[in-house]
Design an enzyme around this catalytic site. Sequence first.
Site, short mmCIF file in Angstrom:
data_model
loop_
_atom_site.label_atom_id
_atom_site.label_comp_id
_atom_site.label_asym_id
_atom_site.label_seq_id
_atom_site.Cartn_x
_atom_site.Cartn_y
_atom_site.Cartn_z
N LYS A 13 23.71 54.89 20.83
CA LYS A 13 23.54 56.30 20.51
C LYS A 13 24.52 56.85 19.23
CE LYS A 13 24.71 58.58 24.13
NZ LYS A 13 25.11 57.37 25.17
N ARG A 88 23.88 65.51 29.60
CA ARG A 88 24.05 64.51 30.23
C ARG A 88 23.56 64.53 31.81
NH1 ARG A 88 28.10 61.63 26.95
NH2 ARG A 88 28.80 59.76 27.89
N ARG A 127 33.83 46.92 21.72
CA ARG A 127 33.57 48.18 20.95
C ARG A 127 35.14 48.52 20.48
NH1 ARG A 127 30.05 53.04 22.95
NH2 ARG A 127 31.78 53.83 24.32
N ARG A 160 38.91 52.21 23.41
CA ARG A 160 38.89 53.40 24.03
C ARG A 160 39.31 53.18 25.46
NH1 ARG A 160 33.09 56.71 22.94
NH2 ARG A 160 33.41 56.79 24.91
N ARG A 171 31.45 54.48 34.37
CA ARG A 171 30.63 55.53 33.43
C ARG A 171 29.04 54.88 33.60
NH1 ARG A 171 33.02 53.75 28.42
NH2 ARG A 171 31.58 55.01 27.14
P1 AMP Z 1 30.79 59.34 25.03
O1 AMP Z 1 31.57 59.15 23.87
O2 AMP Z 1 29.38 60.22 24.76
O3 AMP Z 1 30.65 58.00 25.76
O4 AMP Z 1 31.63 60.34 26.04
C1 AMP Z 1 32.91 59.93 26.33
C2 AMP Z 1 33.50 60.95 27.55
O5 AMP Z 1 33.26 62.32 27.37
C3 AMP Z 1 32.28 60.80 28.93
O6 AMP Z 1 32.48 59.60 29.66
C4 AMP Z 1 32.66 61.94 29.62
O7 AMP Z 1 33.93 62.08 30.45
C5 AMP Z 1 32.82 62.99 28.40
N1 AMP Z 1 31.70 63.91 27.94
C6 AMP Z 1 30.95 63.44 26.88
N2 AMP Z 1 29.82 64.21 26.90
C7 AMP Z 1 29.61 64.84 28.01
C8 AMP Z 1 28.64 65.67 28.48
N3 AMP Z 1 27.66 66.07 27.91
N4 AMP Z 1 29.02 66.00 29.76
C9 AMP Z 1 30.09 65.89 30.56
N5 AMP Z 1 31.00 64.94 29.98
C10 AMP Z 1 30.93 64.46 28.70
#
Ligand code: AMP
Length: 217
Positions: A13, A88, A127, A160, A171
């Site tokens: 994404k 999400r 990654r 990360r 996740r």
């Molecule tokens: P990402 O970089 O999109 O994979 O997001 C990393 C982490 O940020 C996720 O595993 C959540 O802990 C938090 N996070 C990001 N976006 C959201 C969201 N829309 N709702 C809840 N937690 C989020």
Amino acid sequence: MIWILLGAPGSGKGTQAERLRDEFGLKTISTGDMLRQAMASGSELGRQVEGIVKSGALVPDELISSVLQARLESEGIGAGVILDGFPRTVPQADLLDKMIEANQWKLGGAILCDVPVDVVVRRLGGRRMCARCGQGYHVETLPPAVEGICDKCGGELIIRADDAPDAIRKRMAVYEEQTAPLIDLYRSRNLLHVVDSSDDVDSVHQRMRQLFIGLTG
Ligand code: AMP
């Protein structure tokens, strides 16, 4: 116009959002990047979410929605915004609808980056991320010019915390339980577009751009 990019962690994404942004002059907002920046800066928000993000769980719906809403309303949506990582959950989708209605924006559609689970797990393992600017890389499919160094800013590339094996498992489970239901939700509203995202970045981007051109005329 607001566009949603849906997909499992590691579905590409973020990378595809950046490509669409560069090609179509749109803005990209990644809620994950916003939270990582808050954590790096040591802000109140960062301290509040750090444990949750590192474990691979989701931060509360109201909190993340208000963070996103503040950003969208202060910056405006310009020529259009691609949301990477929001909504999400179903409650977040409802909150987004309310934001859109209150600001007289429009939801262009939800684009699903569709990738089999085994591919996603492999991608997450390789990654890397720039510790300074957040730019994403992959050791096999999107390597930097110089190993371990960001092409854009020269920062150090790191793994990360939430790409550790336990956090990845968490996740993926969270995605299946809480985010995957959004696929049916947007499909039932005739807003879902599925893009096969299982191969290389350029091929996926070609599919994305064809879709986008079709949708935006
Ligand atoms: P990402 O970089 O999109 O994979 O997001 C990393 C982490 O940020 C996720 O595993 C959540 O802990 C938090 N996070 C990001 N976006 C959201 C969201 N829309 N709702 C809840 N937690 C989020």
